[in-house]
Design a protein around this motif. Structure first.
Motif, short mmCIF file in Angstrom:
data_model
loop_
_atom_site.label_atom_id
_atom_site.label_comp_id
_atom_site.label_asym_id
_atom_site.label_seq_id
_atom_site.Cartn_x
_atom_site.Cartn_y
_atom_site.Cartn_z
N LEU A 114 36.84 77.35 58.09
CA LEU A 114 35.57 77.59 58.75
C LEU A 114 35.70 77.04 60.10
O LEU A 114 35.75 76.10 59.81
CB LEU A 114 34.74 76.89 57.40
CG LEU A 114 33.25 76.81 58.13
CD1 LEU A 114 32.57 78.13 57.87
CD2 LEU A 114 32.12 75.56 57.27
N GLN A 115 35.11 77.90 60.89
CA GLN A 115 35.04 77.35 62.44
C GLN A 115 33.03 77.74 62.89
O GLN A 115 32.79 78.62 62.36
CB GLN A 115 35.35 78.75 63.02
CG GLN A 115 35.92 78.50 64.55
CD GLN A 115 36.05 79.30 65.31
OE1 GLN A 115 37.41 79.93 64.99
NE2 GLN A 115 35.67 79.52 66.42
N LYS A 116 32.94 76.51 63.01
CA LYS A 116 31.53 76.02 63.61
C LYS A 116 31.19 75.02 64.89
O LYS A 116 32.42 74.62 65.48
CB LYS A 116 30.18 74.92 62.62
CG LYS A 116 30.67 76.15 61.32
CD LYS A 116 30.06 74.19 60.21
CE LYS A 116 30.79 73.07 60.16
NZ LYS A 116 30.44 72.23 58.85
N GLY A 117 30.96 76.02 65.34
CA GLY A 117 30.41 75.89 66.94
C GLY A 117 29.33 76.43 67.81
O GLY A 117 28.27 77.22 67.28
N VAL A 118 29.62 75.85 69.15
CA VAL A 118 28.28 76.16 69.89
C VAL A 118 28.53 76.11 71.34
O VAL A 118 29.64 75.42 71.96
CB VAL A 118 26.82 74.84 69.99
CG1 VAL A 118 27.24 73.62 70.67
CG2 VAL A 118 25.75 75.47 71.26
N GLU A 119 28.19 77.18 71.84
CA GLU A 119 28.54 77.42 73.11
C GLU A 119 27.57 77.51 74.95
O GLU A 119 26.66 77.96 73.65
CB GLU A 119 29.39 78.40 73.87
CG GLU A 119 30.50 79.19 72.50
CD GLU A 119 31.06 80.70 72.80
OE1 GLU A 119 30.60 81.94 72.82
OE2 GLU A 119 31.96 80.92 72.01
N LEU A 120 27.43 76.83 75.74
CA LEU A 120 26.68 76.78 76.48
C LEU A 120 27.20 77.98 77.78
O LEU A 120 28.30 76.81 78.35
CB LEU A 120 26.17 75.64 77.39
CG LEU A 120 24.96 75.20 77.68
CD1 LEU A 120 23.67 75.82 77.96
CD2 LEU A 120 25.08 73.81 77.85
N GLU A 121 26.01 78.09 78.54
CA GLU A 121 26.67 78.85 80.01
C GLU A 121 25.37 78.78 81.05
O GLU A 121 24.57 78.81 80.20
CB GLU A 121 26.84 80.62 79.91
CG GLU A 121 28.04 80.88 79.02
CD GLU A 121 28.13 82.37 79.13
OE1 GLU A 121 27.76 83.16 79.87
OE2 GLU A 121 29.21 83.41 78.76
N LEU A 122 26.06 77.76 81.82
CA LEU A 122 24.58 77.58 82.66
C LEU A 122 24.91 77.52 83.95
O LEU A 122 26.18 77.50 85.00
CB LEU A 122 24.87 75.87 82.45
CG LEU A 122 23.37 75.59 83.54
CD1 LEU A 122 21.67 75.96 83.09
CD2 LEU A 122 23.36 73.49 83.10
N ASP A 123 23.71 78.66 85.02
CA ASP A 123 24.16 78.66 86.35
C ASP A 123 23.10 78.33 87.44
O ASP A 123 21.48 78.58 86.84
CB ASP A 123 24.10 80.31 87.15
CG ASP A 123 25.71 80.87 86.27
OD1 ASP A 123 26.33 81.42 86.57
OD2 ASP A 123 24.99 81.41 84.91
N LEU A 124 23.03 77.64 88.14
CA LEU A 124 22.14 76.75 89.11
C LEU A 124 22.81 77.26 90.18
O LEU A 124 23.85 77.22 91.09
CB LEU A 124 22.54 75.12 89.22
CG LEU A 124 22.45 74.79 87.34
CD1 LEU A 124 22.20 72.71 87.54
CD2 LEU A 124 21.26 75.30 87.28
#
Length: 266
Positions: A114-124
């Motif tokens: 089981l693979q659980k995760g969270v991803e975030l991409e941010l541009d400023l």
């Protein structure tokens, strides 16, 4: 073992699908959900690998159920972000591990994981011509069956991210761009038992966290392009994989190095 002339046949049937839904709050923000089922038969060079045939036998197809929920938004002109959470439920996932005698690499199936995760991409975009960017992921990828249940999957670091700054502006008659960024990859394991000590031949053991920094310059003048890239600015010593068979052991990544280039568009 004598496997010369071995004739192996395998047939697999599967139903795969993918479905999704997007809800738009406005032109700048939306949420989405995706559900899909994956299927992957073993690659022929995995299935016919001599060590795989000798030690693991026939490989089964890999299947997975994938669930994804996310948000895309640009609340202001100076910021945009994507946030995604996911769960992947694997059956018979393919992994490359060591043979029981720690001498060779082979391909095998892991019962369930089981693979659980969270991803975030941010541009400023804090000021004109300058952008700050970053992307990262945190995951928990563990085996859920067998003698190594609750151990981490191979080559599955918990934390990875990239962060950088970019500047771009007109310079003379052309466009000048400079970019500096760092990539971090957390500690990971190369065997299902999550061994903390490496073997004498270097083929098995942990891969420690690494974080090289890179820098680049580019100049585009009409049809001409000029570039310079300095990789691993601080000359970090690290490796990303432990090899078996011909290469046998730890393959170090290059230290500080640079590349230059000239291009012309016809």
């Amino acid at each position: 073992t004598n496997n010369i002339g071995l004739d192996v046949k395998s047939n697999s049937d599967a139903v795969v699908f993918s479905t999704g839904l997007v809800y738009k709050f406005n032109e700048k923000s939306n949420v989405f959900v995706n559900v899909s089922r994956g299927f992957q038969p073993p690659a022929i060079y995995w299935a016919l690998d001599a060590n795989t045939v000798s030690y693991a036998g026939e490989l089964n197809p890999e299947t997975s159920m994938n669930y994804e929920l996310g948000l895309r938004t640009q609340p202001a002109t100076w910021i945009s972000a994507n946030l995604t959470g996911y769960i992947i439920d694997y059956k018979n996932k393919f992994v490359q591990v060591m043979t029981p005698d720690n001498q060779f690499k082979l391909w095998q199936n892991v019962g369930t994981s089981l693979q659980k995760g969270v991803e975030l991409e941010l541009d400023l975009y804090p000021v004109k011509n300058v952008s700050l960017y970053g992307s990262g992921a945190y995951q928990d990828a563990k085996q859920t069956s067998g003698t190594t249940k609750d151990k981490y999957m191979v080559y599955a670091p918990q934390l990875t991210y990239t962060a950088g700054v970019r500047y771009s502006n007109r310079l003379g008659a052309g466009q000048f761009t400079t970019n500096a960024w760092m990539t971090y990859v957390g500690k990971q394991y190369t065997d299902l038992a999550n061994s903390e000590t490496g073997t004498a031949n270097g083929q098995n053991g942990p891969i420690y966290a690494y974080h090289p920094v890179n820098f680049s310059l580019q100049y585009q003048l009409k049809k001409w392009g000029f570039s310079f890239t300095l990789n691993n600015v601080f000359d970090e010593r690290y490796f990303t994989k432990r090899e078996g068979a011909f290469w046998e052991g730890i393959i170090p990544m290059p230290g500080r190095n640079f590349m230059t280039g000239i291009s012309f568009k016809f």
